[in-house]
Scaffold this motif. Structure first.
Motif, short mmCIF file in Angstrom:
data_model
loop_
_atom_site.label_atom_id
_atom_site.label_comp_id
_atom_site.label_asym_id
_atom_site.label_seq_id
_atom_site.Cartn_x
_atom_site.Cartn_y
_atom_site.Cartn_z
N TRP A 40 0.82 -1.20 0.00
CA TRP A 40 0.00 0.00 0.00
C TRP A 40 0.86 1.26 0.00
CZ3 TRP A 40 -4.08 2.50 -1.12
CH2 TRP A 40 -4.31 3.77 -0.58
N ILE A 71 -0.15 5.66 -1.27
CA ILE A 71 -1.16 6.48 -1.95
C ILE A 71 -0.88 6.56 -3.45
CG2 ILE A 71 -0.01 8.73 -1.72
CD1 ILE A 71 -2.81 9.85 -0.98
N TYR A 117 -15.35 5.07 -8.76
CA TYR A 117 -14.08 4.53 -9.21
C TYR A 117 -14.13 3.01 -9.32
CZ TYR A 117 -11.69 9.02 -8.83
OH TYR A 117 -11.28 10.31 -9.03
N TRP A 173 -10.42 1.22 -6.45
CA TRP A 173 -10.38 1.94 -5.16
C TRP A 173 -9.03 2.57 -4.89
CZ3 TRP A 173 -7.09 0.60 -1.27
CH2 TRP A 173 -6.63 -0.73 -1.19
N ARG A 174 -7.93 1.98 -5.42
CA ARG A 174 -6.64 2.63 -5.21
C ARG A 174 -6.51 3.88 -6.06
NH1 ARG A 174 -1.16 -0.48 -4.63
NH2 ARG A 174 -0.67 1.74 -4.33
N CYS A 175 -7.13 3.88 -7.26
CA CYS A 175 -7.11 5.09 -8.08
C CYS A 175 -7.89 6.21 -7.39
CB CYS A 175 -7.71 4.79 -9.45
SG CYS A 175 -7.51 6.13 -10.66
N ALA A 176 -8.95 5.83 -6.66
CA ALA A 176 -9.72 6.83 -5.94
C ALA A 176 -8.92 7.49 -4.83
CB ALA A 176 -10.98 6.19 -5.35
N GLN A 177 -7.90 6.79 -4.30
CA GLN A 177 -7.07 7.33 -3.22
C GLN A 177 -5.89 8.15 -3.74
OE1 GLN A 177 -8.32 6.71 -0.19
NE2 GLN A 177 -9.88 5.49 -1.24
N ASP A 178 -5.59 8.04 -5.02
CA ASP A 178 -4.40 8.67 -5.60
C ASP A 178 -4.83 9.88 -6.42
OD1 ASP A 178 -2.10 9.40 -6.91
OD2 ASP A 178 -1.75 7.46 -7.87
#
Length: 405
Positions: free
Chosen positions: A247, A249, A318, A325-330
């Motif tokens: 993990w 960001i 996303y 979901w990782r694209c939503a955090q970045d």
């Protein structure tokens, strides 16, 4: 060594004659039988593949309505009604060409027996090794039972393909079984090695089909099936899962080493541009990934099953998959996705997707009226098509409003 060869060796210059054999008194002086020379087993002559009848572009020419005829013996129909996944022999006829093929029934929510409107999977080399039709080994004939517009899926495939995305070809066709008209179907190109040869510079990579719960995680990669290529240990997927597992960001940096992220963001943007939330990253199925050897084995994405495109239930998200979901955090990934979405919407509008749909619907209008097995009345089909045309035209503004573009 045969006796004649032994004699030549014995008489050859520099060779000493073989010593005489001593025979004990009373022993049988009859010489032992000479073993027959061993001959190599017959090597079977590989039969050349039959001629590839049919033409790929003709089969998927959407400017004319195709006709496909299947001929099955009564016992084959009985076998499929008992077990739809059994391959049975059939004749396949298209454009004046007739060949022997294998077929079975397909579908989950759209699965039907012959008393209804069955969907078919056609395998051209099931009975005749090496046989292809129009360069295909497989063809899906979808019954469109969940689509009142009777053609939504084909319109979506045409839009994705015209936009430059790697997707199978599709068209509408009338299907006849033993000369009975079974109605209007969507014919979809099979996803296999032949598909890869037509799409990629190097088709030797692994092509994976995503089943339920498939994702690029250590657990999710177990839900992929290998459709083409050689990777029984899922090495290509394991590398991708490991790169995404740690993990941070920042998604784009580690993901770009194992995934063509430009292509993935285009894939996600086209999903939004056509209102398709039935596959990845919204759901963990209905997609393919290809590990392209010409790109260092990085993965590319292809949708499967666009019959729920332009869904009334669509909302911008996303997605739930690890890339979603990782694209939503970045923030950098989110910005990149908006740029890709804006560019795809411009292409969508320039293609005139509404006009593509209008042409297809006009061409197939009588076929839907005549369809004796469709799940909707003719009035329902007409109303659904009118609504879909309006939705297709208004969709870019809907996406822009949802994403702040």
């Amino acid at each position: 060594m045969p006796l004649g060869v032994l004699a030549l060796v014995a008489l050859a210059p520099g060779c000493s004659p073989a010593p005489a054999l001593e025979v004990a008194p009373g022993a049988d002086r009859t010489p032992p039988p000479v073993a027959e020379a061993e001959h190599p087993p017959d090597v079977p002559v590989e039969e050349p593949p039959p001629p590839d009848l049919g033409d790929y572009d003709t089969l998927f020419d959407v400017s004319v309505l195709q006709d496909i005829r299947l001929t099955l013996a009564p016992e084959s129909i009985e076998a499929l009604d008992a077990d739809g996944l059994t391959w049975v022999p059939a004749q396949f006829e298209h454009d004046g060409n007739v060949i022997e093929v294998g077929i079975h029934l397909k579908g989950t929510t759209t699965y039907q027996h012959f008393s209804g409107k069955p969907a078919f999977r056609v395998k051209f080399n099931e009975l005749v090794p090496g046989q292809k039709y129009a360069s295909l080994k497989r063809l899906a004939l979808n019954n469109m039972l969940t689509d009142p517009a009777q053609g939504r899926e084909v319109v979506a495939w045409l839009a994705w393909g015209a936009g430059g995305m790697p997707v199978p070809r599709a068209t509408l066709t009338r299907v006849y079984v033993n000369d009975d008209y079974y109605g209007l179907y969507a014919a979809i190109e099979g996803m296999d090695g032949e598909y890869l040869e037509r799409r990629y510079e190097d088709p030797r990579g692994a092509l994976w089909a995503a089943n339920n719960h498939a994702d690029l995680t250590p657990e999710g990669i177990l839900a992929f099936d290998l459709n083409s290529g050689d990777d029984p240990e899922r090495a290509t997927l394991t590398v991708a899962a490991e790169a995404l597992d740690g993990w941070s960001i920042d998604l784009l940096t580690p993901a770009s080493t194992v995934i063509d992220m430009k292509q993935y963001l285009d894939f996600k943007a086209w999903a939004m541009a056509t209102g398709w939330n039935d596959g990845y990253p919204y759901h963990y199925n209905d997609f393919f990934v290809y590990a392209d050897p010409a790109d260092g084995g990085r993965l590319e994405f292809t949708p499967w099953g666009l019959d729920e495109a332009w869904s009334d239930l669509w909302t911008f998200e996303y997605g739930n998959g690890i890339l979603g979901w990782r694209c939503a955090q970045d923030p950098a990934c989110g910005d990149a996705l908006r740029l890709h979405t804006d560019a795809v919407l411009v292409v969508y509008e320039s293609l005139g997707v509404e006009s593509i749909a209008e042409t297809l619907f006009r061409l197939s209008e009588q076929a839907t009226v005549d369809d004796p097995r469709k799940a909707f009345s003719s009035d329902e089909v007409l109303s659904a098509r009118e609504r879909l045309l309006g939705t297709i035209a208004a969709w870019p503004d809907k996406v822009r409003g949802a994403t702040g573009l």
